[in-house]
Design a protein around this motif. Structure first.
Motif, PDB file in Angstrom:
ATOM      1  N   ILE A 293     -60.379  57.625  64.848  1.00  0.00           N
ATOM      2  CA  ILE A 293     -60.180  58.609  63.787  1.00  0.00           C
ATOM      3  C   ILE A 293     -61.324  58.598  62.782  1.00  0.00           C
ATOM      4  O   ILE A 293     -61.712  59.640  62.256  1.00  0.00           O
ATOM      5  N   GLU A 294     -61.889  57.412  62.527  1.00  0.00           N
ATOM      6  CA  GLU A 294     -63.003  57.325  61.575  1.00  0.00           C
ATOM      7  C   GLU A 294     -64.206  58.106  62.094  1.00  0.00           C
ATOM      8  O   GLU A 294     -64.796  58.912  61.371  1.00  0.00           O
ATOM      9  N   LYS A 295     -64.555  57.890  63.352  1.00  0.00           N
ATOM     10  CA  LYS A 295     -65.686  58.593  63.964  1.00  0.00           C
ATOM     11  C   LYS A 295     -65.403  60.095  64.025  1.00  0.00           C
ATOM     12  O   LYS A 295     -66.273  60.920  63.744  1.00  0.00           O
ATOM     13  N   LEU A 296     -64.153  60.440  64.377  1.00  0.00           N
ATOM     14  CA  LEU A 296     -63.779  61.852  64.480  1.00  0.00           C
ATOM     15  C   LEU A 296     -63.923  62.566  63.139  1.00  0.00           C
ATOM     16  O   LEU A 296     -64.520  63.647  63.054  1.00  0.00           O
ATOM     17  N   LEU A 297     -63.400  61.941  62.075  1.00  0.00           N
ATOM     18  CA  LEU A 297     -63.466  62.566  60.749  1.00  0.00           C
ATOM     19  C   LEU A 297     -64.899  62.674  60.244  1.00  0.00           C
ATOM     20  O   LEU A 297     -65.285  63.691  59.656  1.00  0.00           O
ATOM     21  N   ILE A 298     -65.682  61.616  60.474  1.00  0.00           N
ATOM     22  CA  ILE A 298     -67.082  61.648  60.033  1.00  0.00           C
ATOM     23  C   ILE A 298     -67.845  62.744  60.771  1.00  0.00           C
ATOM     24  O   ILE A 298     -68.628  63.489  60.177  1.00  0.00           O
ATOM     25  N   ASP A 299     -67.602  62.866  62.096  1.00  0.00           N
ATOM     26  CA  ASP A 299     -68.262  63.915  62.886  1.00  0.00           C
ATOM     27  C   ASP A 299     -67.863  65.303  62.397  1.00  0.00           C
ATOM     28  O   ASP A 299     -68.708  66.188  62.246  1.00  0.00           O
ATOM     29  N   ILE A 300     -66.559  65.480  62.145  1.00  0.00           N
ATOM     30  CA  ILE A 300     -66.067  66.786  61.669  1.00  0.00           C
ATOM     31  C   ILE A 300     -66.654  67.099  60.302  1.00  0.00           C
ATOM     32  O   ILE A 300     -67.124  68.214  60.053  1.00  0.00           O
ATOM     33  N   PHE A 301     -66.630  66.093  59.412  1.00  0.00           N
ATOM     34  CA  PHE A 301     -67.118  66.324  58.057  1.00  0.00           C
ATOM     35  C   PHE A 301     -68.617  66.592  58.056  1.00  0.00           C
ATOM     36  O   PHE A 301     -69.101  67.448  57.316  1.00  0.00           O
ATOM     37  N   THR A 302     -69.349  65.872  58.919  1.00  0.00           N
ATOM     38  CA  THR A 302     -70.799  66.075  59.010  1.00  0.00           C
ATOM     39  C   THR A 302     -71.114  67.465  59.555  1.00  0.00           C
ATOM     40  O   THR A 302     -71.998  68.158  59.050  1.00  0.00           O
ATOM     41  N   LYS A 303     -70.376  67.872  60.577  1.00  0.00           N
ATOM     42  CA  LYS A 303     -70.634  69.160  61.228  1.00  0.00           C
ATOM     43  C   LYS A 303     -70.226  70.338  60.348  1.00  0.00           C
ATOM     44  O   LYS A 303     -70.920  71.361  60.287  1.00  0.00           O
TER      45      LYS A 303
END
Length: 370
Positions: A293-303
């Motif tokens: 979830i951490e990687k997913l949220l960071i990827d979503i927030f970055t994108k």
């Protein structure tokens, strides 16, 4: 104000210093005590003046002979101007955007902590919908997404071996289910009807042969003997390596899929009902799906950083911070406003009061000199 002065050590120190100095100067005519008396009375006047000025910020709270404290009199104006300044300079969509941009990692971590909390559950979906046929609609939606033609086009030119389907094992392992008593009886009847020898009871000869044949076939398949291997070889040669479209037509395939969907529809509905009636533990769900979830949220927030921040910004644009602050200020009573102000600036206001002492003394020095 009088109560304040009555408990004020500085007030009594200056007042008593003046009285003592005045009495000594009057009785003994010592010039130094005259100067001390003038300085102490000057400091006392300056001190009382500043205490009075601060008191008059809030008092009198109601008009007395047309006079009223500055803050009570200008309360609405203060509320409007304060709220306007706070909104324009501090709390506004732009400042919030800048804050989120600078603290996006904390923002993401806060969401992660929220999702990882042990007691975070989604209530049963059945309880938050008014649709009584939700499970049926979900099942239909799933089955409607099964496009027979697309599936057919994907598999029709492939063989069973390419699809990794061991049809030989499936067929052979199910042969013993077909070699049941009813099939045995039909085989006997067929042979007896075809073999006719006068005066000889053919059934007594055929029956044990058929029984033995069925037994041997079943036993050989179970033991994976010669019959088993021969059948496996024949099936692999005749079926396994042939294309799907050579074994079955598109219409037959459609009929097969339709029958499958029909037969499992009710089961699927029941399964979905069970899921709709249970609470969903978000942490358990994330673990089950194997999501980082951490990687997913960071990827979503970055994108989608700009879009997310713009969305939050638009949300806060609809909130009038000015009105919230103004209403909050106006909701305070005059006593509460005074208490809050004194709490915020107690030390500074005290410095203003004390500053009146040297200022008053300075004026007294000028009087002595000139």
């Amino acid at each position: 104000m009088i109560k304040k002065l009555a408990k004020d050590i500085l007030f009594w120190t200056l007042f008593l210093t003046y009285l003592v100095s005045y009495n000594i100067y009057t009785n003994f005519n010592i010039s130094a005590f005259k100067i001390i008396g003038l300085l102490s009375i000057g400091g006392l006047v300056g001190y009382i003046t500043n205490v009075l000025a601060i008191w008059m910020l809030f008092n009198p709270k109601r008009k007395v002979f047309g006079f009223q404290g500055v803050i009570p009199k200008k309360r609405d104006e203060i509320a409007n101007s304060t709220s306007k300044i706070i909104e324009e300079e501090f709390i506004n969509p732009k400042s919030l955007r800048e804050f989120i941009e600078k603290n996006k990692e904390n923002f993401v971590n806060s969401i992660i902590d929220f999702l990882n909390s042990n007691d975070l559950v989604i209530p049963p979906l059945k309880n938050i919908t008014n649709d009584k046929e939700l499970e049926t609609k979900i099942s239909k939606f799933i089955f409607e997404k099964i496009d027979e033609e697309k599936i057919w086009n994907l598999i029709k030119e492939k063989s069973l071996s390419e699809l990794d389907i061991d049809i030989s094992e499936i067929l052979i392992n199910n042969i013993d289910k077909f070699l049941d008593d009813s099939l045995k009886e039909k085989a006997k009847e067929f042979l007896i009807s075809k073999i006719k020898i006068p005066l000889i009871p053919i059934g007594s000869f055929v029956e044990p042969l058929i029984d033995r044949f069925f037994y041997d076939v079943k036993n050989d398949i179970q033991q994976k003997g010669a019959i088993y291997n021969n059948l496996k070889q024949i099936i692999e040669q005749k079926i396994v390596n042939r294309k799907i479209e050579d074994l079955i037509t598109f219409e037959q395939f459609k009929s097969l899929i339709y029958n499958l969907k029909t037969n499992i529809f009710d089961i699927t509905v029941k399964k979905i009902v069970t899921q709709l009636e249970r609470k969903i533990d978000i942490k358990e769900l994330l673990n089950y799906l194997g999501l980082d979830i951490e990687k997913l949220l960071i990827d979503i927030f970055t994108k989608y950083e700009n879009r997310i921040i713009s969305l939050i910004e638009k949300f806060f644009e609809k909130i009038s911070f000015k009105e919230i602050i103004r209403e909050k200020i106006e909701s305070y009573s005059l006593e509460e406003m005074e208490e809050v102000t004194l709490k915020l600036a107690k030390r500074e206001l005290r410095y203003v009061e004390i500053f009146g002492i040297p200022l008053g003394m300075l004026i007294s020095i000028f009087q002595i000199i000139f």
